[in-house]
Design a protein around this motif. Structure first.
Motif, PDB file in Angstrom:
ATOM      1  N   UNK A  62      11.456 -10.183  -3.692  1.00 44.23           N
ATOM      2  CA  UNK A  62      12.241  -9.518  -4.733  1.00 44.23           C
ATOM      3  C   UNK A  62      11.402  -8.558  -5.561  1.00 44.23           C
ATOM      4  N   UNK A  63      10.099  -8.492  -5.297  1.00 44.56           N
ATOM      5  CA  UNK A  63       9.219  -7.680  -6.147  1.00 44.56           C
ATOM      6  C   UNK A  63       8.476  -6.633  -5.337  1.00 44.56           C
ATOM      7  N   UNK A  64       9.128  -6.202  -4.235  1.00 47.53           N
ATOM      8  CA  UNK A  64       8.488  -5.280  -3.307  1.00 47.53           C
ATOM      9  C   UNK A  64       8.011  -4.007  -4.003  1.00 47.53           C
ATOM     10  N   UNK A  65       8.871  -3.441  -4.884  1.00 50.38           N
ATOM     11  CA  UNK A  65       8.521  -2.144  -5.450  1.00 50.38           C
ATOM     12  C   UNK A  65       7.382  -2.248  -6.472  1.00 50.38           C
ATOM     13  N   UNK A  66       7.079  -3.474  -6.936  1.00 48.72           N
ATOM     14  CA  UNK A  66       5.966  -3.585  -7.893  1.00 48.72           C
ATOM     15  C   UNK A  66       4.866  -4.497  -7.345  1.00 48.72           C
ATOM     16  N   UNK A 113       0.821  -1.208   0.000  1.00 53.23           N
ATOM     17  CA  UNK A 113       0.000   0.000   0.000  1.00 53.23           C
ATOM     18  C   UNK A 113       0.856   1.260   0.000  1.00 53.23           C
ATOM     19  N   UNK A 114       1.778   1.353   0.979  1.00 53.85           N
ATOM     20  CA  UNK A 114       2.458   2.629   1.213  1.00 53.85           C
ATOM     21  C   UNK A 114       3.740   2.805   0.405  1.00 53.85           C
ATOM     22  N   UNK A 115       4.230   1.717  -0.200  1.00 52.61           N
ATOM     23  CA  UNK A 115       5.440   1.879  -0.996  1.00 52.61           C
ATOM     24  C   UNK A 115       5.139   1.649  -2.484  1.00 52.61           C
ATOM     25  N   UNK A 116       4.622   0.463  -2.816  1.00 52.41           N
ATOM     26  CA  UNK A 116       4.385   0.164  -4.230  1.00 52.41           C
ATOM     27  C   UNK A 116       3.304   1.077  -4.815  1.00 52.41           C
ATOM     28  N   UNK A 117       2.225   1.278  -4.043  1.00 53.89           N
ATOM     29  CA  UNK A 117       1.130   2.082  -4.567  1.00 53.89           C
ATOM     30  C   UNK A 117       1.337   3.577  -4.381  1.00 53.89           C
TER      31      UNK A 117
END
Lengths: 354, 346
Positions: free
Chosen positions: B301-305, A168-172
């Motif tokens: 490994x896919x935290x940012x996406x 929620x707070x990083x990716x989005x």
């Protein structure tokens, strides 16, 4: 009181001996050539060298000699320098960290301590406050919400919660990134202009007058702190609520009410001090737990503390490093248990009299 | 159905104690066990817990039908559809290594081809398989660990309480020492030490969970036995000349371990969580073993996406949470029923 403290202090050597034996025992699962890393820096170059080291540090000797060497190390016959010896802070060589284990701990620990300091208020104080509110408004809205929360909270593991928060707070939203600092600030911190007064990043940033770095550090710590609060609130809520309800039912509270005391004073001055007793222990252990490195939370948020270091080392089966962390953790805990027990006796006269 | 007055034929009591029908079932179980069982079916919360657990038992038993294994010799290996690192979305087509299609599939989904129902994780591991077969792993590890810890705890606790003196002192100091390291840390290091010795499987983590899991039970059992030892009926048994072993096994233990055993069975949720957590950290099982923590770890490994690949954490996450919540809800209801203050109320 003095007898109580003395009796409690006498337990410390027993526990120290126990923990060292436990960790030394686990070390025995390793082959002698792997245990060479306890005494030398870097990796040995050849098999012949390994054999020489095994002989030199007596790694195939009887157990008790090995235990003694492990505790106090051996003196080099030529230079007279001490090699190994956990009591002198030589925890061995970390393969995965490519540095002595003690140095790795020394580098990581300030980060964990920094997180602990900032997490104490939300984790403990807010947790207790919520518990008191739930008890005072027994069966009210807050109480019901608290109950649901404590059931959901104990079932929702921290790593799933952490991943959800990151989603929620990083990716989005891109608000709170994982890690320790943004790259550009990292360069500043590692440069010569930035002076390390306390080694705690947030305080150093303030002392250097860099509000931007301070805020950036807090931004990175926000999600870990949120996750830690979330895990501990369920426990704090339940314990505080239970203890507070128990106290409010006692006769001296009824007496206070019968005297016509204002409800606020009944709760704050009469009930609360007694209800807080079990929380001294809980709060103590929570702080110690945070200081020992919160393995999962630090790992999920890629926070460079001692918990994530221990997890990374054990995932790569770097036993020497893991056991170094365990030893450090054990020592902190023995001291902290002692402090918490004595503190409890100070607060609660019943303990020291029994 | 027979009708029995609750307290014999005492007419005087009959007036105060309400008459109640006692069924064969209740007679068979005994009033105490019947009350506990009844308590589990009483509140919506406990029923929800029970339903969740029953659902998971069904999934675990039906795993070969719900997700037919691609490698029948090793069904816990999550099948891979190729080796690309990019996760693929839910419902994407299965191209390589297609498993055989079970009979329910067409009726439920309306498709002829087998698709990745929950998507794939990095390395094209099928998430659906991980979740379904992971249920078996959860039950297997949970049951084995809890049963073993309970057994060790009962033996150590009763020996400690029964012999007392120096035996008690030594055993309890060992427990003190093992208790110093926090549970997860202790399990983590022992698993890291054991893995190179016995190889990557579910065993190192299970052994570590057992090694540090019995401590609590030993303490509780010891305390319970010590307090029950002082009860009048134990004294009565001693007075009529019962042997020590008879007193311990017939009079003390059944009273001491009952509540612990029930509560222990509910620790299955906690054990599952610890196991999943360690798997998540990459300790214990090999990559690709069907285990919820393992599947969740694929997301690291896919935290940012994660906004695109949300299904990697959603499915195993929801499953894990519901599984543990089922046990916790059941546990809460049981704790209420077992609370001595509740005794006598049905």
């Amino acid at each position: 009181m003095t007898t109580y403290i003395i009796r409690r202090l006498l337990l410390v050597p027993v526990l120290l001996f126990g923990v060292t034996v436990l960790i030394f025992g686990m070390l025995q699962f390793l082959e002698p050539d792997e245990r060479v890393a306890l005494y030398i820096r870097g990796d040995p170059k050849s098999d012949a060298q390994v054999d020489a080291f095994i002989k030199k540090y007596c790694l195939d000797c009887p157990i008790y000699i090995q235990y003694k060497n492990w505790l106090i190390g051996t003196l080099d016959s030529v230079t007279g320098e001490r090699e190994g010896g956990i009591l002198f802070g030589n925890f061995g060589w970390s393969k995965t960290g490519s540095q002595p284990v003690a140095q790795l701990i020394a580098r990581r620990f300030p980060n964990t301590l920094d997180l602990t300091i900032w997490a104490v208020t939300p984790v403990i104080l807010v947790g207790i406050w919520l518990g008191v509110q739930a008890a005072v408004h027994h069966n009210g809205l807050i109480d019901q919400a608290a109950r649901v929360f404590s059931i959901v909270g104990t079932s929702f593991p921290s790593f799933v919660f952490g991943l959800l928060m990151l989603m929620i707070f990083y990716a989005n939203l891109q608000w709170f990134p994982p890690g320790r600092l943004t790259d550009e600030f990292n360069q500043v911190v590692n440069s010569d202009q930035f002076r390390h007064y306390t080694t705690l990043l947030t305080f150093d940033a303030l002392l250097n007058g860099r509000i931007d770095i301070f805020l950036d550090a807090l931004r990175h710590m926000f999600l870990p702190i949120l996750t830690l609060s979330y895990i501990s609130w369920a426990t704090f809520l339940r314990v505080t609520r239970g203890s507070m309800l128990e106290t409010l039912r006692q006769e001296y509270v009824t007496t206070a009410r019968a005297k016509g005391l204002v409800e606020r004073d009944v709760i704050n001055k009469h009930a609360k001090p007694n209800a807080m007793l079990p929380l001294v222990t809980l709060a103590g252990f929570t702080v110690v737990g945070l200081m020992g490195g919160v393995i999962i939370t630090e790992t999920v948020f890629d926070y460079p503390g001692i918990g994530s270091a221990a997890a990374a080392a054990s995932a790569q089966l770097d036993v020497i490093t893991v056991l170094g962390f365990a030893l450090f953790n054990g020592l902190i805990l023995i001291v902290a248990n002692l402090v918490v027990d004595i503190l409890y006796a100070v607060v609660d006269p019943r303990v020291r009299l029994s | 159905m027979t009708q029995i007055k609750p307290s014999g034929d005492n007419e005087l009591l009959g007036a105060d104690v309400a008459m109640r029908e006692i069924t064969r079932f209740e007679q068979f179980l005994g009033p105490e066990n019947y009350r506990i069982l009844q308590g589990l079916f009483k509140t919506p919360v406990s029923i929800a817990g029970l339903l969740l657990i029953l659902f998971f038992i069904f999934v675990a038993l039906a795993a070969p039908i719900l997700a037919p294994p691609v490698t029948p010799d090793d069904p816990y290996k999550i099948p891979r559809d190729g080796f690309k690192s990019q996760p693929r979305e839910m419902g994407s087509e299965w191209t390589k290594n297609v498993p055989e299609i079970p009979f329910w599939y067409k009726a439920v989904t309306g498709k002829d081809e087998w698709v990745h129902l929950f998507g794939t994780a990095q390395g094209q591991y099928d998430i659906y398989y991980g979740v379904i077969w992971g249920t078996r792993t959860a039950f297997k590890t949970g049951l084995a660990v809890v049963l073993s810890t309970l057994l060790i705890g009962i033996v150590v606790g009763s020996v400690s309480a029964y012999y007392g003196g120096i035996v008690d002192n030594i055993l309890m100091r060992i427990v003190d020492v093992l208790f110093i390291l926090p549970g997860l840390m202790a399990t983590l290091i022992l698993a890291a030490v054991l893995t190179p010795v016995i190889g990557r499987s579910i065993l190192p983590v299970m052994i570590s969970l057992i090694a540090f899991g019995w401590l609590g039970y030993a303490r509780v059992i010891r305390g319970d036995i010590l307090s029950i030892k002082e009860r009048d009926y134990v004294l009565a048994a001693r007075v009529i000349g019962a042997k020590d072993s008879r007193i311990l096994f017939r009079h003390i233990l059944p009273n001491a371990i009952f509540s612990t055993m029930v509560l222990a069975s509910l620790d299955i949720g906690t054990v599952t969580l610890s196991f999943a957590a360690l798997s998540f950290l990459g300790i214990g099982v090999d990559v690709g073993y069907a285990d919820w923590g393992q599947v969740l770890a694929f997301a690291r490994n896919w935290i940012s996406s994660l906004n695109t690949y949300w299904y990697i954490i959603a499915w195993p996450g929801i499953t894990l949470v519901l599984f543990v919540m089922g046990w916790n809800l059941l546990g809460d209801a049981l704790r209420d029923v077992l609370d001595p203050r509740m005794r006598g109320k049905i």
